[in-house]
Design a protein around this motif. Sequence first.
Motif, PDB file in Angstrom:
ATOM      1  N   ILE A 162       0.643  -0.937   0.016  1.00  8.96           N
ATOM      2  CA  ILE A 162       0.085  -0.028  -0.417  1.00  8.96           C
ATOM      3  C   ILE A 162       1.108   1.410  -0.230  1.00  8.96           C
ATOM      4  O   ILE A 162       0.261   1.957  -0.722  1.00  8.96           O
ATOM      5  CB  ILE A 162      -1.129   0.129   1.227  1.00  8.96           C
ATOM      6  N   LEU A 163       2.280   0.997   1.265  1.00  7.07           N
ATOM      7  CA  LEU A 163       2.916   2.412   0.478  1.00  7.07           C
ATOM      8  C   LEU A 163       3.574   2.333  -0.428  1.00  7.07           C
ATOM      9  O   LEU A 163       3.613   3.879  -0.662  1.00  7.07           O
ATOM     10  CB  LEU A 163       3.551   2.115   2.215  1.00  7.07           C
ATOM     11  N   ARG A 164       4.151   1.647  -0.986  1.00 10.38           N
ATOM     12  CA  ARG A 164       4.593   1.615  -2.251  1.00 10.38           C
ATOM     13  C   ARG A 164       3.106   2.007  -3.306  1.00 10.38           C
ATOM     14  O   ARG A 164       4.093   3.176  -4.134  1.00 10.38           O
ATOM     15  CB  ARG A 164       5.068   0.073  -2.672  1.00 10.38           C
ATOM     16  N   LEU A 165       2.202   1.650  -3.161  1.00  8.91           N
ATOM     17  CA  LEU A 165       1.462   1.818  -4.145  1.00  8.91           C
ATOM     18  C   LEU A 165       1.170   3.716  -4.061  1.00  8.91           C
ATOM     19  O   LEU A 165       0.940   4.678  -5.248  1.00  8.91           O
ATOM     20  CB  LEU A 165      -0.004   1.668  -3.832  1.00  8.91           C
ATOM     21  N   LEU A 166       1.349   4.270  -2.633  1.00  4.55           N
ATOM     22  CA  LEU A 166       1.422   5.667  -2.589  1.00  4.55           C
ATOM     23  C   LEU A 166       2.253   6.351  -2.881  1.00  4.55           C
ATOM     24  O   LEU A 166       2.318   8.023  -2.614  1.00  4.55           O
ATOM     25  CB  LEU A 166       0.835   5.750  -0.820  1.00  4.55           C
ATOM     26  N   GLN A 167       3.245   5.874  -3.028  1.00  6.93           N
ATOM     27  CA  GLN A 167       4.714   6.497  -3.843  1.00  6.93           C
ATOM     28  C   GLN A 167       5.073   7.199  -3.113  1.00  6.93           C
ATOM     29  O   GLN A 167       5.180   8.382  -2.789  1.00  6.93           O
ATOM     30  CB  GLN A 167       4.631   7.448  -5.044  1.00  6.93           C
ATOM     31  N   VAL A 168       4.706   6.584  -1.454  1.00  7.34           N
ATOM     32  CA  VAL A 168       5.841   7.329  -0.790  1.00  7.34           C
ATOM     33  C   VAL A 168       7.540   7.243  -0.650  1.00  7.34           C
ATOM     34  O   VAL A 168       8.058   6.724  -1.216  1.00  7.34           O
ATOM     35  CB  VAL A 168       5.452   6.734   1.059  1.00  7.34           C
ATOM     36  N   PRO A 169       7.937   8.900  -1.101  1.00  9.16           N
ATOM     37  CA  PRO A 169       9.027   9.575  -0.538  1.00  9.16           C
ATOM     38  C   PRO A 169      10.072   8.391   0.231  1.00  9.16           C
ATOM     39  O   PRO A 169       9.474   8.315   1.188  1.00  9.16           O
ATOM     40  CB  PRO A 169       9.382  10.974  -0.199  1.00  9.16           C
ATOM     41  N   ARG A 170      11.093   7.701  -0.338  1.00 10.46           N
ATOM     42  CA  ARG A 170      12.126   7.336   0.568  1.00 10.46           C
ATOM     43  C   ARG A 170      12.608   7.374   1.654  1.00 10.46           C
ATOM     44  O   ARG A 170      13.193   6.762   2.696  1.00 10.46           O
ATOM     45  CB  ARG A 170      13.282   7.237  -0.230  1.00 10.46           C
ATOM     46  N   ASP A 171      12.627   8.737   1.473  1.00  7.71           N
ATOM     47  CA  ASP A 171      13.189   9.688   3.254  1.00  7.71           C
ATOM     48  C   ASP A 171      11.734   9.698   4.366  1.00  7.71           C
ATOM     49  O   ASP A 171      12.883   9.477   5.527  1.00  7.71           O
ATOM     50  CB  ASP A 171      13.447  10.873   2.656  1.00  7.71           C
TER      51      ASP A 171
ATOM     52  N   PHE B 271       4.198  15.024  -6.381  1.00 11.36           N
ATOM     53  CA  PHE B 271       4.988  16.634  -5.901  1.00 11.36           C
ATOM     54  C   PHE B 271       6.450  16.843  -5.041  1.00 11.36           C
ATOM     55  O   PHE B 271       6.710  18.038  -5.203  1.00 11.36           O
ATOM     56  CB  PHE B 271       4.450  17.551  -5.710  1.00 11.36           C
ATOM     57  N   GLY B 272       6.670  16.352  -4.589  1.00 13.55           N
ATOM     58  CA  GLY B 272       7.242  15.818  -3.370  1.00 13.55           C
ATOM     59  C   GLY B 272       6.761  16.194  -2.095  1.00 13.55           C
ATOM     60  O   GLY B 272       6.013  16.061  -1.665  1.00 13.55           O
TER      61      GLY B 272
ATOM     62  N   GLN C 239      -4.270  11.674  -2.650  1.00  5.77           N
ATOM     63  CA  GLN C 239      -2.550  11.917  -1.486  1.00  5.77           C
ATOM     64  C   GLN C 239      -1.714  11.377  -2.687  1.00  5.77           C
ATOM     65  O   GLN C 239      -0.259  12.163  -2.081  1.00  5.77           O
ATOM     66  CB  GLN C 239      -3.208  11.137  -0.417  1.00  5.77           C
ATOM     67  N   GLY C 240      -2.216  10.251  -2.876  1.00  2.00           N
ATOM     68  CA  GLY C 240      -0.734   9.703  -4.186  1.00  2.00           C
ATOM     69  C   GLY C 240      -0.663  10.529  -5.162  1.00  2.00           C
ATOM     70  O   GLY C 240       0.759  10.689  -5.667  1.00  2.00           O
TER      71      GLY C 240
END
Length: 446
Positions: A119-128, A266-267, A260-261
């Motif tokens: 789910i978190l990968r699908l949401l494109q959560v930044p690595r940091d 956009f960063g 949200q995704g």
Amino acid sequence: MLRKGDLTQGGITGTLLRFTLPMMVGSFLQQCYNIADTLIVGQCIGAGALAAVGSAYTLMVFLISVLLGLAMGSGTVFSLHYGAGNQVALRRSIFSSFVLIGIVTLILNVAVFLWLDPILRLLQVPRDIYSMMRNYLWIIFCGIVFTFIYNFYAALLRAVGDSVTPLWFLAVSVVLNIALDLFFILQLDWGIEGAAVATVIAQGAAALGIVIYAYRHRPELRWRRDDMCFDRTCLKEIASFSTLTCIQQSVMNLGILMIQGLVNSFGTAVMAAFAAAVKIDSFAYMPVQEFGNAFSTFIAQNFGAARYDRIRQGVRSAFVTAVVFSLLVSVLVFVFAEPLMLVFVRPDEAEIIAVGVAYLRIEGAFYCGIGILFLLYGYYRAIRMPGMSVVLTVLSLGTRVVLSYWLASMPEVGVTGIWWSIPVGWLIADVVGIWYYRHVLGARGS
């Protein structure tokens, strides 16, 4: 004789407002769970942690919306039976819905723990901020059972006209949450995990308190041995209302999750601005949201009692009240957008503040649209037409998602297109909902 919590008697506007006020305060306090985490984390840890908690909140709301939708749908059934004076049907529906929502809670909890990373990968959560957001959510969902219990009993008490009692237990738990936030983050240096632990403990306190109260002080709501059965008619009614309301809440929050995704792409700066602005947004239109929920209880009790004249008067009164209040809030948010952002963001975070102010001044100017939409949701749910609420939700969120992705893909529009898509979605759903009320239900004499 006037029963406790009876909304089928007395003045309409005054009755609605008195019933709504504790719900508004309660919703305000419930918002404080995540607001406290967001504010303390943003000011004490930094923008990365703020983005993590804000993005986590959107996912939390989506998953918990399943439980809230089931509780709201069950609450409508409780109101209908209470308004009709059918105590046996009321108790049996309480038992059936508690078991049903309890099973769904267990399934949802297992599913979250199994699929959190995809789910978190699908949401494109930044690595940091990935690990911070994952740790926060893991702890939060360990306490999802408390969310279920509190919201079930709060919906039950409100359905029978008691909007004050849930408020007291929520108030205590919010104060506890804030105190534990400060202790775990500032004193023990637990970071973002401390904020999550504080929220779970506070929610547990609210759940325990409201259960004890309901058992001791509202014996008429306590199911008996002969009520502990799954009557086919009762189950069908509960499933119909709860499932459709659940779908409505899930669709609503799925759309928000998809947005949200898009925002995440956009960063971190835009994520942080969106996180803070959405909290302000939630506070701004929270009163009309709760007014819509109170209106739904009012309509359901009167529908169960066949007080159709009172329903028509209530519709007129509620729409005027919601529009006036929404316009006032829009003016305040537009004027004070920047000071409101500074509550959550440090003054040196100029980019985050600018993005958040733009969001608030575009979307916040049209709160009248969401105010009317909440009334339409509540009305159709209360008159045994929850499917229409789902249709309006799909229209509103579908428009918002499609328009957001289309406009945001244009370089000259960018993230601003996401903000403009919100009021457009509200407007389309409002037009359809009002047209159906006037021309379809009106033609039937409903």
